[in-house]
Design an enzyme around this catalytic site. Structure first.
Site, short mmCIF file in Angstrom:
data_model
loop_
_atom_site.label_atom_id
_atom_site.label_comp_id
_atom_site.label_asym_id
_atom_site.label_seq_id
_atom_site.Cartn_x
_atom_site.Cartn_y
_atom_site.Cartn_z
CE LYS A 197 2.50 -17.47 -0.83
NZ LYS A 197 1.78 -19.02 -0.99
CE1 TYR B 120 -3.27 -2.60 0.75
CE2 TYR B 120 -4.60 -0.76 0.75
CZ TYR B 120 -4.48 -2.11 0.54
OH TYR B 120 -5.64 -2.70 0.54
CG ASP C 236 -13.58 -7.28 2.16
OD1 ASP C 236 -13.29 -6.35 3.00
OD2 ASP C 236 -13.92 -6.74 1.15
CG ASP D 197 -8.16 -4.62 1.91
OD1 ASP D 197 -9.08 -3.95 2.42
OD2 ASP D 197 -8.11 -4.52 0.61
CG ASP E 56 -1.14 -19.93 0.70
OD1 ASP E 56 -0.59 -19.83 1.47
OD2 ASP E 56 -0.65 -20.97 -0.34
#
Ligand code: NAD
Length: 348
Positions: free
Chosen positions: A179, A127, A241, A237, A213
């Site tokens: 990750k 970001y 959701d 983010d 994942d």
């Protein structure tokens, strides 16, 4: 008229799209609740641009600097046109390093026991906005390049916030989501910082590690296994959701942007242009964000009263269209106000 024992100034940005509709509903509920906030209403985003101002006007920045406290409706960010997200600019302007997004089952059905607090690093990662094109042949946009930056210092700060939050709320486990198997440096720095911070909480809060994942799958298979999650900006983010989807959708998910000098509360959802102006938007997420804001300023009894009224309203089947109901936004606000006025034992 509800009891209001003290007052405090706070900035209110109604936002655009469904923002003004849900903000109006929220203000009516807060009046009935007797919330302590005296609002300084300011503009940002599309409404500011239409008034000939910068998307993040100086007056808005100055107001938040003064009050240290803001409630923000959603702001539209066009995907093209070089227009940087106002939400992201605000986070940077006030050093709001922790984005706290709770996901708790309100309406049992799909998943009954979800109670996760996701803490998202709010200032770094992908970001940071360091992007550029590389032209090839006649196409100036042939290659897109984006640089992610994670610093150890920032990672320590937000991970420590997550551990302190866990201690404060009596939670036992923090899962760091990363990750680092592929992004060994960018994501590895964050994982390393989590392992360092966790040492200070030994015996009080356990650190779990999860690759993003696998974490996404586990959240769908067994979300009740998660307690507090801390992760980098983009993963946070996306996963917040996902968690919102587990507990009933974006219409129910609140968020807080926390810094040392200011805090801005908002719904996780955006400006929902597809339903803007139709009077059907669900104001629950913004109301739940006000609940977090009341907790933040020490008005826990009012926060619990508000949450109990929302819960009772939804459990009585009084819902907006996104949750399978038929109430319009103002009707739903009135249902919550009626629920606020019923005597009941407050719950957290
Ligand atoms: P969105 O969250 O606005 O909408 C996604 C879907 O959820 C839509 O179908 C919408 O109708 C529905 N929805 C969202 N909130 C709802 C509510 N309260 N009640 C009922 N239904 C609701 O996401 P989007 O369409 O991807 O984004 C629209 C705009 O919002 C974009 O410009 C985006 O950049 C911006 N955005 C802003 C914020 C913010 O200000 N914090 C956050 C996310 C997106």
């Amino acid at each position: 008229m509800a009891n209001r024992s003290r007052t405090m100034e706070a900035t209110l940005i109604p936002g655009d799209g469904i923002g003004p509709e849900i903000t109006e509903a929220v203000l009516q509920v807060l009046e009935a609740l007797g919330a302590p906030f005296v609002w300084d209403v300011q503009q940002a985003g599309t409404t500011a641009v239409e008034a000939g101002l910068d998307p993040l006007p100086d007056a808005t920045l100055e107001s938040i600097r003064r009050t240290g406290l803001a409630l923000k409706g959603p702001l539209t960010t066009p995907s093209s046109g070089g227009y940087r997200s106002v939400t992201v600019r605000m986070r940077e302007a006030f050093d709001l390093y922790a984005n706290v997004r709770p996901g708790k089952t309100i309406i049992p059905g799909r998943y009954d026991n979800v109670d996760i607090i996701l803490v998202r690093e709010n200032l770094e990662g992908l970001y940071v906005g360091r992007e550029h094109y590389i032209g090839v042949g006649a196409d100036p946009h042939a290659v897109g390049v984006g640089i992610g930056i994670n610093t150890k210092e920032e990672a320590h700060r937000v991970i420590r916030y997550a551990f302190d939050l866990a201690v404060r709320l009596g939670r036992k486990r923090v899962t760091v989501v990363h990750k680092a198997n592929i992004l060994k440096i960018l994501s590895g720095v964050f994982l390393e910082a989590a392992q360092e911070v966790a040492r200070d909480y030994h015996g009080r809060v356990t650190l779990d590690e999860s690759i993003v994942d696998a974490c996404a799958m586990q959240l769908v298979m067994a979300p009740e296994r998660f307690d507090v999650i801390v992760t980098t900006n983009l993963f946070g983010d996306i996963l917040s959701d996902l968690i919102a989807g587990l507990v009933g959708g974006l219409g129910l998910a609140p968020g807080a942007n926390i810094g040392d000098k200011a805090a801005i509360f908002e719904a996780v959802h955006g400006s929902a242009p597809d339903i803007a102006g139709k009077g059907v938007a669900n104001p629950t997420a913004l109301l739940m964000a006000v609940g977090m804001m009341l907790d933040h300023v020490g008005e826990t009894a009012k926060a619990n009263h508000l949450r109990a009224a929302i819960l009772a309203t939804l459990q009585a089947g009084e819902k907006t269209r996104d949750l399978g109901g038929s109430l319009r936004t103002p009707e739903f606000a009135q249902a919550i106000i009626r629920s606020l006025q019923k005597p009941r034992r407050c719950q957290g």
